[in-house]
Design an enzyme around this catalytic site. Sequence first.
Site: not given
Ligand code: PEP
Ligand code: MG
Length: 545
Positions: A184, A282, A318, A407, A430-431, A441, A478
């Site tokens: 975060h 988001r 999303r 993801e 990220n995921d 993560r 993204c």
């Molecule tokens: C991701 O997982 O890369 C993503 C953009 O979604 P979030 O960070 O909101 O899970």
């Molecule tokens: Mg994600």
Amino acid sequence: MPELHGIGVSPGRAAGAVLHLAPPPSLPARSAVVDAEQERDTVRRAAAAVAAELTRRAEAALDSTAAEVLHAQVLMATDDMLTEAAFAAIEAGSPAPHALSEALAEHRAAFEAAGGYLAERIADLDDLRDRLVAACLGLPMPGIPSPGHPFVLVARDLAPADTAGLDPSVVLGLITAEGGPTSHTAILARTLGIPAVVRCSGVSDIADLTLVVVDGSSGTVAVGLRDDDVRQVNAAEAELRTARAASAGPGQTADGHPVALLANIGSARDLTGDVEGVGLFRTELLYLDRTDPPTEQEQVEAYTAVFAALPGRKVVVRTLDAGADKPLPFLRLAGEPNPALGVRGLRVAHRRPDVLSTQLAAIATAAAATEADVWVMAPMVATASEAAEFTQACRAHGLPTAGVMIEVPAAALRAPAILRDADFLSLGTNDLSQYTFAADRMCGDLAELLDPWQPALIALIAACATAGTQAGKPVGVCGESAADPDFALVLAGLGITSLSMAPRSIPAVRESLAAHTLQECRQIAKAALAADTPEAARAAARRTA
Ligand code: PEP
Ligand code: MG
């Protein structure tokens, strides 16, 4: 000058005095009340000090919601009922900090029982208790300090609640001892354009008010400067930012190959500067901290605010991404032993189809009322049938452009099948990193596995980009990796068609793309793809650039 090392997660440099995020106070061992009047006086003084501090913060708050919450806390702190309950606890033998804590525990139970809006305010009550207890004990106020001058914030890590209302004109830089590139703290810092270094060992030992330079690009923290150095660093950085901000126009390589540079936002408030469009809206923000879902009308209003700001431009919405790192109380999902692998993202729609259909209806209404080019995508899709089901639901609601986030590695491997129904893909790296490497993560200790330059991640991105090229459909990124100016060259070279990131990251990525031709990007991507380790991939890309 001594230097500490960590991971740079939000580029840029900032210099200033360090202040630590104070932890919530713990109650001392209970002692007998000797002088009840003295304890009552401590309660009165603590309430007055906390009310004064919160009033000052409310007056300085940047957004009206934060100001309202703070004003409500002032009213609670000075409420006669609270003081009376604390006095009663003192009569019964509790010293001032315990008495306030007990009085607030009664309020807490009442809020919890009332449910609805009041239950949503429990976190504010807990924050108020921590502040009152700290004031009684003569400890610094917990949470983000507000010394009345700009500073560099140091913390073990930051939770979303710590950062509500964080003001980038006051918090010049962020350094955390823990956290990782997708935590975060990292996401927030990039959103606000605050230079940040995470996993910086030794930072907890820096004394308050020591002057430091945070370099969020190299991941270093220089300790022990003079005032002159601070002024020089900040002036040079301001000049660089002004020059970058003046660069405008669509993203493209030196030879004019377009790579759209889009914004990641959580609400209309995050739209800063002139952006080509939004690549990730988001929508969770609307649902956070709520015990009831937002009504369709509330959602229409929130979506309309974003769409209306971007007539003729693309906005990728999303649908709700609930679960794991984004728990949403109103869904009342059963506890899971392993939430990241549980019912989250699109999977929630199977349990609560009403939540998805209400959201799609609200998006469609807002899209019809505005001129934005609205695209919709689902998070956490794992199979081609899930993708097909989602795109059909979108079309049934009159939303013509429907895609999915990639993801989950299974979805990346099946990208060609997914693209038979989906109009586009957006890679949530990220995921995708988390699930490819089985590495949480949020776990700073696993930061190396979460490095976007990992060969396995690059290979999955390449597979999706190739599937998109073959299907003639767009494939964007993204996740946070899109904001790395060097990695953006790899992505463009692999055939990724758009990069979406915090708006403040866009100028540096635009600059990087504009300095390389598409052919150069392809060579950089080829070199990165052939490497065996993230370090080798970085070095190969740099050599080729
Ligand atoms: C991701 O997982 O890369 C993503 C953009 O979604 P979030 O960070 O909101 O899970
Ligand atoms: Mg994600």
